[in-house]
Design a protein around this motif. Structure first.
Motif: not given
Length: 322
Positions: A134-138, A299-303
């Motif tokens: 969960d909570r991965a960024a590229f 949409s992915i709760d990114g903030k």
């Protein structure tokens, strides 16, 4: 000094998030001048149940490794300086979960400026990147294979300015994922699907959301086909060339009843392949109100979890090189 400036530079997307902080710095260098010569050795050195930000800086090179970031090692960043110079490569096929060159099982992972590739080619499932935490960024990564290139398996994920290449279902899985300004390149011999999203229930808050992306390809392709009966894929503000077939989507042999629960949509896309007049009747042209939940990182709760690059580094004693 130039490499230090590259490390400290924030991409525009990262700058929009919370401010960075101090991270433990580990250097991987094949020449032996770093802390480790292999990326996996650097990951292995991070303690289980890690609570610190760890920044693994990878010097340019071709790293022939099959890599796993275990579930008990969160808060790791692995970063090159340029994706074309920092290449992680393997050649494997078979089980979709086991073939991956690079498997991220941990939460709060970041990959930056990396090429991740599986060179197996056609003829079988050959994952380059598996994202199962969960909570991965590229950021600015190149992800390359033929079939099932990116197994966006489970969890919330963010891809910014990434190049993703493949032929068959090359973005697949049941993640809740936002792709911003990414380049999707189809190398199918004709008619291959770009996405295969596996949402199985209306209660699952998952889907693939593409915003401001670009599609290219060598022959014809479709935008996706439903791996799950509630498969959900949205393309917004995305350029689609004429390689996209007029019908847009493939039913993968599903019945009309099954297709009634699929949610495939476009919003303000451009290019000759974006024309919707001949799209399958179970896809949608979204209104502004319908598109709104899918066209921001909300949409992915990114903030709440997308974080900036660290602004300072410190060293910490880790186990010696083997």
């Amino acid at each position: 000094m130039a490499s230090l400036y590259v490390l400290l530079a924030l991409s525009q997307a990262e700058a929009e998030t919370t401010q960075g902080s101090t991270a433990i710095l580990i250097t991987v260098d094949q020449s032996g001048k770093g802390d480790y010569e292999k990326i996996q050795d650097a990951i292995d050195a991070v303690p289980s149940n890690n609570v610190d930000l760890v920044f693994i800086r990878v010097k340019p090179g071709v790293y022939k490794e099959k890599i796993t970031v275990p579930a008990d090692k969160p808060f790791i960043t692995i970063s090159g300086t340029r994706a074309v110079d920092t290449i992680i490569t393997w050649n494997d096929s078979g089980d979709i979960f086991e073939s991956a060159t690079f498997s991220v099982l941990a939460s709060d992972f970041i990959g930056r400026y990396l090429t991740i590739q599986n060179t197996y080619g056609s003829g079988g499932k050959a994952v380059a990147l598996r994202a199962s935490g969960d909570r991965a960024a590229f950021y600015v990564c190149r992800i390359l294979s033929y079939q099932d290139t990116l197994l966006d398996d489970t969890g919330r994920h963010y891809y910014n300015n990434c190049y993703i290449e493949g032929a068959t279902d090359f973005i697949c899985g049941n993640g809740a994922s936002f792709f911003e300004k990414c380049h999707l390149h189809s190398i199918t011999n004709g008619g291959g699907a770009i996405t295969a999203q596996r949402r199985m229930s209306p209660s699952e808050d998952t889907g693939f959301f593409f915003f401001g992306c670009k599609i290219t390809g060598v022959k014809t392709a479709v935008l996706g086909r439903p791996w799950g009966v509630y498969s959900r894929v949205i393309f917004a503000f995305t350029y689609m060339p004429n390689i996209i077939l007029p019908q847009g989507w493939n039913d993968w042999g599903n019945s009309a009843d099954q297709l009634s629960s699929v949610y495939y949509g476009q919003y303000k896309c451009s290019g000759p392949g974006a024309v919707t007049s001949k799209r399958v009747d179970w896809s949608r042209v979204l209104t502004s109100e319908e598109a709104a939940p899918f066209i921001t990182k909300d949409s992915i709760d990114g903030k709440a979890w997308i974080r900036a690059a660290p602004t300072s580094f410190k060293k910490k004693a880790f186990p010696p090189k083997n």
